[in-house]
Design a protein around this motif. Structure first.
Motif, PDB file in Angstrom:
ATOM      1  N   ARG A  55       0.834  -1.207   0.000  1.00  0.00           N
ATOM      2  CA  ARG A  55       0.000   0.000   0.000  1.00  0.00           C
ATOM      3  C   ARG A  55       0.866   1.253   0.000  1.00  0.00           C
ATOM      4  O   ARG A  55       0.548   2.243  -0.659  1.00  0.00           O
ATOM      5  CB  ARG A  55      -0.939  -0.010   1.204  1.00  0.00           C
ATOM      6  N   ARG A  56       2.004   1.220   0.719  1.00  0.00           N
ATOM      7  CA  ARG A  56       2.896   2.380   0.723  1.00  0.00           C
ATOM      8  C   ARG A  56       3.488   2.608  -0.663  1.00  0.00           C
ATOM      9  O   ARG A  56       3.581   3.745  -1.124  1.00  0.00           O
ATOM     10  CB  ARG A  56       4.022   2.183   1.737  1.00  0.00           C
ATOM     11  N   PHE A  57       3.896   1.532  -1.336  1.00  0.00           N
ATOM     12  CA  PHE A  57       4.430   1.686  -2.682  1.00  0.00           C
ATOM     13  C   PHE A  57       3.366   2.201  -3.644  1.00  0.00           C
ATOM     14  O   PHE A  57       3.666   2.984  -4.554  1.00  0.00           O
ATOM     15  CB  PHE A  57       5.023   0.368  -3.191  1.00  0.00           C
ATOM     16  N   ASP A  58       2.124   1.774  -3.462  1.00  0.00           N
ATOM     17  CA  ASP A  58       1.042   2.283  -4.307  1.00  0.00           C
ATOM     18  C   ASP A  58       0.875   3.792  -4.126  1.00  0.00           C
ATOM     19  O   ASP A  58       0.665   4.523  -5.097  1.00  0.00           O
ATOM     20  CB  ASP A  58      -0.274   1.562  -4.001  1.00  0.00           C
ATOM     21  N   LYS A  59       0.988   4.254  -2.869  1.00  0.00           N
ATOM     22  CA  LYS A  59       0.878   5.693  -2.613  1.00  0.00           C
ATOM     23  C   LYS A  59       2.033   6.454  -3.268  1.00  0.00           C
ATOM     24  O   LYS A  59       1.839   7.523  -3.847  1.00  0.00           O
ATOM     25  CB  LYS A  59       0.869   5.973  -1.111  1.00  0.00           C
ATOM     26  N   ILE A  60       3.234   5.911  -3.178  1.00  0.00           N
ATOM     27  CA  ILE A  60       4.401   6.558  -3.792  1.00  0.00           C
ATOM     28  C   ILE A  60       4.251   6.593  -5.306  1.00  0.00           C
ATOM     29  O   ILE A  60       4.540   7.606  -5.950  1.00  0.00           O
ATOM     30  CB  ILE A  60       5.694   5.832  -3.373  1.00  0.00           C
ATOM     31  N   ASP A  61       3.784   5.487  -5.896  1.00  0.00           N
ATOM     32  CA  ASP A  61       3.561   5.453  -7.347  1.00  0.00           C
ATOM     33  C   ASP A  61       2.543   6.501  -7.766  1.00  0.00           C
ATOM     34  O   ASP A  61       2.709   7.157  -8.800  1.00  0.00           O
ATOM     35  CB  ASP A  61       3.088   4.064  -7.788  1.00  0.00           C
ATOM     36  N   ARG A  93       1.973   9.332  -6.311  1.00  0.00           N
ATOM     37  CA  ARG A  93       2.620  10.648  -6.251  1.00  0.00           C
ATOM     38  C   ARG A  93       3.492  10.887  -7.484  1.00  0.00           C
ATOM     39  O   ARG A  93       3.500  11.977  -8.046  1.00  0.00           O
ATOM     40  CB  ARG A  93       3.469  10.765  -4.992  1.00  0.00           C
ATOM     41  N   PHE A  94       4.243   9.869  -7.903  1.00  0.00           N
ATOM     42  CA  PHE A  94       5.069  10.021  -9.098  1.00  0.00           C
ATOM     43  C   PHE A  94       4.215  10.202 -10.346  1.00  0.00           C
ATOM     44  O   PHE A  94       4.595  10.939 -11.258  1.00  0.00           O
ATOM     45  CB  PHE A  94       6.021   8.832  -9.266  1.00  0.00           C
ATOM     46  N   ASP A  95       3.067   9.540 -10.410  1.00  0.00           N
ATOM     47  CA  ASP A  95       2.174   9.729 -11.551  1.00  0.00           C
ATOM     48  C   ASP A  95       1.684  11.170 -11.628  1.00  0.00           C
ATOM     49  O   ASP A  95       1.599  11.749 -12.718  1.00  0.00           O
ATOM     50  CB  ASP A  95       0.985   8.771 -11.468  1.00  0.00           C
TER      51      ASP A  95
END
Length: 104
Positions: free
Chosen positions: A50-56, A58-60
């Motif tokens: 879930r943390r990586f999904d949030k970071i992705d 943000r990058f999007d």
């Protein structure tokens, strides 16, 4: 709503497993203990995912902003590019003419 319920369920399972590990830490491990440990590890990986999904996400958003900025710059260059080139050529000619008169 469903996401919050899943997170609560994971938290409850983790609390139960932690309590079980603390209470029986001197006893030999059983299959149930290993299963509980696997469940705990799975919930930890779920949190990381879930943390990586949030970071992705943000990058999007950043990528979208850069794409918008890039298209605006290209539009500006295309609309005023010829004017800018003409101004630069004229300024260079004037500069060489001025320096030519100064140094001659």
């Amino acid at each position: 709503m469903e996401k919050e319920e899943n997170e609560r369920a994971h938290d409850e399972i983790e609390q139960l497993v932690t309590a079980d590990l603390i209470s029986d830490w001197k006893e030999p491990s059983t299959r149930g203990d290993l299963r509980n440990f696997a469940i705990r590890m799975d919930s930890q990986f779920g949190k990381l995912e879930r943390r990586f999904d949030k970071i992705d996400a943000r990058f999007d958003k950043m990528d979208a902003r850069f794409d918008t900025f890039k298209s605006e710059i290209i539009t500006l260059i295309n609309s005023s590019g010829l004017k800018y080139a003409g101004i630069m050529i004229t300024a260079n000619i004037a500069m060489f003419a001025i320096f030519g008169k100064i140094y001659s």
